[in-house]
Design an enzyme around this catalytic site. Structure first.
Site, PDB file in Angstrom:
ATOM      1  CB  SER A 106      -8.133   1.320  -3.084  1.00 32.76           C
ATOM      2  OG  SER A 106      -6.969   0.949  -3.401  1.00 32.76           O
TER       3      SER A 106
ATOM      4  CD  GLN B 280      -3.946   0.738   0.392  1.00 30.68           C
ATOM      5  OE1 GLN B 280      -2.912   1.535  -1.126  1.00 30.68           O
ATOM      6  NE2 GLN B 280      -4.321   0.737   1.246  1.00 30.68           N
TER       7      GLN B 280
END
Length: 318
Positions: free
Chosen positions: A93, A257
């Site tokens: 992430s 993302q």
């Protein structure tokens, strides 16, 4: 026999602790310089916040994201100075920003400003209390889709209460995110379906789910205004678990993302398929090293986030 190609992996939220990076900055001028650059780029002392707190201020997403990035880049800078270099990079992430700095695609000052805004946008996308996240541990194979579908069912007409997979962290651990009521339903359904544990996480927003689309839209302008160079070291991104080498792919991955799940298990398996046998977690904590053992216990994992870790890193790569 496993090849000893090396990947640097960079942690995301959940790895933070008060005092992180302090030993690096005290011992290595290269690390100290990164903290100084962060303070200058942000216009306040992130260094003091990392080293001294207060903890509740550090925990705010808009502070935590640049803080974790800075510790990771400081640690990477020390390894770079020590001539410890990877064949591949990846980041969980937020950690993908650190990985792109290490791959020489993204300038650190740009990265630290980007993740500060990313944190603000993510926090503001969903009012506190509306969203939630939970970890499902050892949910039997094939049960996840049914749990998520059942927890979300029947709420579409009222504007929708959704819960989706947010992080595929290891074969034994999936994190889910969405509206708090739907996440709570999914937790109970997962227990009934045979999960070993299903626990709510202490987070301030539901990351990596469709509720983050407002943050994604706001971040696009910042990403588009930032220079991304082609990568000096290939990266396996978290959105697709795909090898990327160009600046355009790097920018695209950071955009996609935000509302999509992190495919960490696939990332590690992809790296292993490319001949990586050694993983060094660069930055705060040891979350990714722990996950590595659950994904494939034949892979070697070590971490570098404190000055004292350097000896172990040299031993691991000898």
């Amino acid at each position: 026999m496993l090849s000893m190609k090396t990947a640097f992996v960079f942690p995301g939220q959940g790895s933070q602790y008060l005092g992180m990076g302090k030993s690096l900055a005290e011992k290595f001028a290269a690390a100290r310089s990164i903290f100084d650059q962060a303070d200058q780029a942000l216009g306040f002392s992130l260094t003091q916040l990392c080293f001294e707190g207060p903890a509740e201020t550090l925990q705010l997403t808009e502070n935590m994201q640049p803080a974790l990035l800075t510790v990771s880049v400081a640690a990477w800078q020390v390894l770079e100075e020590q001539n410890v270099r990877p064949d591949f990079v990846a980041g969980h992430s937020l950690g993908e920003y650190s990985a792109l700095v290490a791959a020489k695609s993204l300038a650190f000052a740009d990265a630290v400003r980007l993740v500060r805004r990313r944190g603000q946008y993510m926090q503001e996308a969903v009012p506190v209390g509306v969203g939630a996240m939970a970890a499902l541990l050892k949910l039997p194979a094939g049960k996840l889709d049914g749990v998520l579908s059942e927890a979300s069912r029947g709420f579409e007409a009222s504007g929708g209460e959704v819960v989706t997979a947010a992080n595929f962290n290891s074969p034994d651990q999936v994190v889910i995110a969405g509206h708090a009521a739907a996440v709570n339903r999914a937790v109970e359904l997962a227990k009934t379906a045979g999960a070993r544990r299903a626990i709510l996480l202490p987070v301030s927003a539901p990351f990596h789910c469709p509720l983050m689309e407002p943050a994604q839209r706001r971040l696009k302008a910042d990403l588009d205004a930032t220079e991304f160079r082609d990568l000096a070291t290939p990266l396996v991104n978290g959105w697709q678990a795909k090898v990327i080498r160009t600046g355009a792919e790097a920018r695209e991955g950071l955009y996609h993302q935000v509302p999509n799940p992190v495919r960490w298990t696939d990332v590690i398996q992809k790296l292993a398929s490319l001949g990586v046998g050694r993983f060094i977690e660069v930055g705060a904590g040891g979350v990714l090293t722990g996950l590595l053992r659950n994904i494939d216990n034949q892979l070697e994992g070590s971490k570098f986030g404190e000055a004292e870790d350097l000896e172990k890193i040299h031993a691991a790569i000898a």
